[in-house]
Design an enzyme around this catalytic site. Structure first.
Site, PDB file in Angstrom:
ATOM      1  N   ALA A 197       0.776  -1.153  -0.012  1.00  0.00           N
ATOM      2  CA  ALA A 197       0.132  -0.018  -0.185  1.00  0.00           C
ATOM      3  C   ALA A 197       0.703   1.455  -0.048  1.00  0.00           C
ATOM      4  CB  ALA A 197      -0.909  -0.070   1.165  1.00  0.00           C
ATOM      5  N   ALA A 198       1.702   1.614   1.165  1.00  0.00           N
ATOM      6  CA  ALA A 198       2.421   2.576   1.164  1.00  0.00           C
ATOM      7  C   ALA A 198       3.386   2.581   0.174  1.00  0.00           C
ATOM      8  CB  ALA A 198       3.266   2.749   2.357  1.00  0.00           C
ATOM      9  N   ARG A 221       2.699  10.311 -11.245  1.00  0.00           N
ATOM     10  CA  ARG A 221       1.412  11.030 -11.879  1.00  0.00           C
ATOM     11  C   ARG A 221       2.131  12.853 -11.999  1.00  0.00           C
ATOM     12  NH1 ARG A 221      -1.692   8.790  -7.915  1.00  0.00           N
ATOM     13  NH2 ARG A 221      -2.726   6.818  -8.796  1.00  0.00           N
ATOM     14  N   GLU A 225       9.917  -5.751  -4.138  1.00  0.00           N
ATOM     15  CA  GLU A 225       8.919  -6.614  -3.378  1.00  0.00           C
ATOM     16  C   GLU A 225       9.235  -7.929  -3.060  1.00  0.00           C
ATOM     17  OE1 GLU A 225       6.233  -8.061  -1.099  1.00  0.00           O
ATOM     18  OE2 GLU A 225       6.515  -6.096  -1.201  1.00  0.00           O
ATOM     19  N   SER A 274       0.262  -4.434  -4.027  1.00  0.00           N
ATOM     20  CA  SER A 274      -0.954  -3.170  -3.758  1.00  0.00           C
ATOM     21  C   SER A 274      -2.126  -4.424  -3.598  1.00  0.00           C
ATOM     22  CB  SER A 274      -1.240  -2.781  -5.280  1.00  0.00           C
ATOM     23  OG  SER A 274      -0.097  -1.581  -5.366  1.00  0.00           O
ATOM     24  N   CYS A 298      -6.092  -6.412   4.929  1.00  0.00           N
ATOM     25  CA  CYS A 298      -7.055  -6.194   5.843  1.00  0.00           C
ATOM     26  C   CYS A 298      -8.335  -7.359   5.370  1.00  0.00           C
ATOM     27  CB  CYS A 298      -7.873  -4.811   5.673  1.00  0.00           C
ATOM     28  SG  CYS A 298      -6.515  -3.810   6.540  1.00  0.00           S
ATOM     29  N   VAL A 330      15.056  -6.338  -0.524  1.00  0.00           N
ATOM     30  CA  VAL A 330      16.546  -5.589  -0.153  1.00  0.00           C
ATOM     31  C   VAL A 330      16.884  -6.043   1.110  1.00  0.00           C
ATOM     32  CG1 VAL A 330      16.951  -3.334   0.713  1.00  0.00           C
ATOM     33  CG2 VAL A 330      15.546  -3.596  -1.343  1.00  0.00           C
ATOM     34  N   ASN A 337      -2.099   3.905   2.678  1.00  0.00           N
ATOM     35  CA  ASN A 337      -2.294   4.835   1.578  1.00  0.00           C
ATOM     36  C   ASN A 337      -1.996   6.126   1.631  1.00  0.00           C
ATOM     37  OD1 ASN A 337      -3.272   2.746  -0.797  1.00  0.00           O
ATOM     38  ND2 ASN A 337      -4.273   1.857   1.143  1.00  0.00           N
ATOM     39  N   TRP A 396     -32.475  10.689  18.665  1.00  0.00           N
ATOM     40  CA  TRP A 396     -31.171  11.119  19.263  1.00  0.00           C
ATOM     41  C   TRP A 396     -30.325   9.984  18.913  1.00  0.00           C
ATOM     42  CZ3 TRP A 396     -29.041  15.240  21.376  1.00  0.00           C
ATOM     43  CH2 TRP A 396     -29.857  16.344  21.862  1.00  0.00           C
TER      44      TRP A 396
END
Length: 458
Positions: free
Chosen positions: A13-14, A24, A37, A43, A47, A84, A311, A440
């Site tokens: 993700a990160a 981009r 990786e 990606s 979860c 790595v 993310n 309420w």
């Protein structure tokens, strides 16, 4: 002028959010992006793995947001199956090893992004490496467990740990027809809740047919003559098991960073500034489950492993590496989960968290329903609210209930982020119709009760 090189360590993700956002903003002739990786997948939603195992998600690939091929088509040199193994910070290079061939090579960088994630806690206990003992962190982990479930004849499962993964996996195994026992060290399940709220989770799990063993430290995994786990041992008993699932939690995967001398916090996570740049290092960023983040309520840093944060970290890092500007201000600690039809949510501080940072506080607990009481399908929920004494500042909310309970915590998360008092919350203009809430809303009922307690002097 040669293009700068951005090296990303970690392809989930990160890491890949950072790479994609930087791409981009900067073209291939301006920025070369190389990502490493160690697994086959990129990606993906970790979860979602318990729900894939449970059968809610039909196929593994449904959890993959973007494949290695799709990243390559966007101009990212993504090298899967490559780990790595060393960071040379003064030399601005990383040493990567191809896990299939064993070949190693150095790659230089101008900008480095560390997104190494977290590792499941796997204590060095006897029998922990038996073939039918499973962690649940990666897609490969999930596939291995599904394969084990398919070929296992016995129907007894033991889950070690009663946090988010533990309770979610208890449900998944129950739905596979297993007799499920959850063994954990805590006073009650879900240590992210106060004990009184955790007790409600325990009672509900027991009512679903799950055996919950509190205060039990696992001393080992008992194996049979075939080398497979046959029981989970504690100081007091053994619990028969044909499958064992570990849900003890995770810790930041920061061994590389530690060896390279990068700054880490109390939990071992990397420390960054608001731009997600590693403190004291101009050209190194870090994000995701390997970092510590600022808790906006307590003012301290903490480790929270969630895809939502990862993310966002990636977007911030990619914007900054790509020549833009973005910051990540911090979190309030919001999380939501479920076990069967029981929804569990929390945000902000528990009582012991507030004690730890020296806050004085009051708590209130209310019981309400998800819809107007007369409307079909109205389900009960319990809301616990904590507010700072004298100021009335909201400090935390916990919710346990049936359908419609969990996502109500988002109202409290917004209030915490805005620094609202419980009295201010009582005036929030929330949506109302009988199919959606009582007149309420339960969170506002708790805020009214907390306000009354503040006015009465606690």
């Amino acid at each position: 002028m040669a293009a700068e090189r951005m090296v990303v360590v970690g392809g989930d993700a990160a890491g890949m959010s950072a790479a994609s956002q930087a791409r981009r903003l900067r073209g291939r002739d301006e920025l070369e992006i190389v990502a490493f990786e160690r697994t086959r997948f990129t990606s993906y939603s970790a979860c979602g793995i318990p729900y894939w195992i449970a059968g809610d998600v039909r196929e593994r690939d449904a959890l993959v947001a973007r494949t290695p091929r799709e990243h390559a088509e966007r101009g990212i040199d993504l090298r899967t199956g490559t780990e790595v193994v060393e960071l040379d910070v003064p030399g601005q290079r990383v040493l990567a090893r191809d896990l299939e061939s064993g070949e190693e090579g150095w790659t230089g960088y101008d900008k480095l992004v560390l997104a190494t994630g977290a590792s499941p806690v796997r204590p060095p206990l006897p029998g922990i490496d038996a073939p039918n003992v499973h962690g649940v962190q990666t897609l490969d982990d999930g596939q291995a467990l599904i394969d084990t479930l398919a070929r296992t004849e016995g129907r007894r499962a033991v889950v070690v740990g009663a946090g988010y993964i533990g309770v979610e996996m208890a449900e998944a195994l129950l739905r596979h027809g297993y007799e499920v026992t959850v063994v954990h060290r805590g006073e009650q399940p879900m240590s992210t809740l106060d004990p009184d709220m955790g007790r409600m989770v325990r009672d509900a799990m027991t009512g679903m047919g799950i055996t919950v063993v509190d205060g039990a430290a696992v001393t080992g995994i008992v194996t049979g003559a075939d080398g497979r786990a046959c029981a989970v041992a504690t100081d007091d008993a053994e619990y028969p098991a044909d499958v064992v699932v570990l849900g003890i939690g995770v810790r930041p995967r920061t061994e590389l960073a530690e060896a390279a001398g990068l700054p880490r916090g109390t939990s071992g996570g990397l420390l960054t500034d608001l731009s997600m740049r590693v403190r004291g290092h101009e050209d190194i960023w870090a994000g995701g489950d390997c970092v510590e983040v600022l808790d906006l309520v307590s003012g301290r840093t903490r480790h929270i492993a969630l895809g939502t944060h990862a993310n966002k970290h990636g977007q911030v890092i990619g914007a900054n590496v790509g020549g833009g500007y973005a910051t990540f201000p911090g979190v309030v600690g919001t999380a939501v989960s479920k076990v069967c039809d029981l929804e569990i949510a929390r945000t902000g501080l528990r009582e012991k968290d507030a004690h730890a940072v020296g806050l004085r506080f009051d708590t209130v607990t209310i019981r309400s329903t998800s819809r107007a009481g007369y409307f079909p399908g109205a389900a009960e929920m319990t809301v616990k609210m904590t507010a700072e004494r004298r100021t009335g500042r909201l400090l935390g909310v916990q919710i346990v209930g049936r359908e419609g309970a969990g996502k109500r915590v988002d109202v409290a998360a917004v209030a915490l982020t805005a620094g609202m008092t419980v009295e201010q919350m009582t005036s929030l203009d929330l949506g109302y119709a009988p199919p959606f809430s009582p007149v309420w809303d339960p969170v506002l009922v708790a805020a009214r009760k907390a306000t009354a307690k503040q006015r009465a002097g606690g």
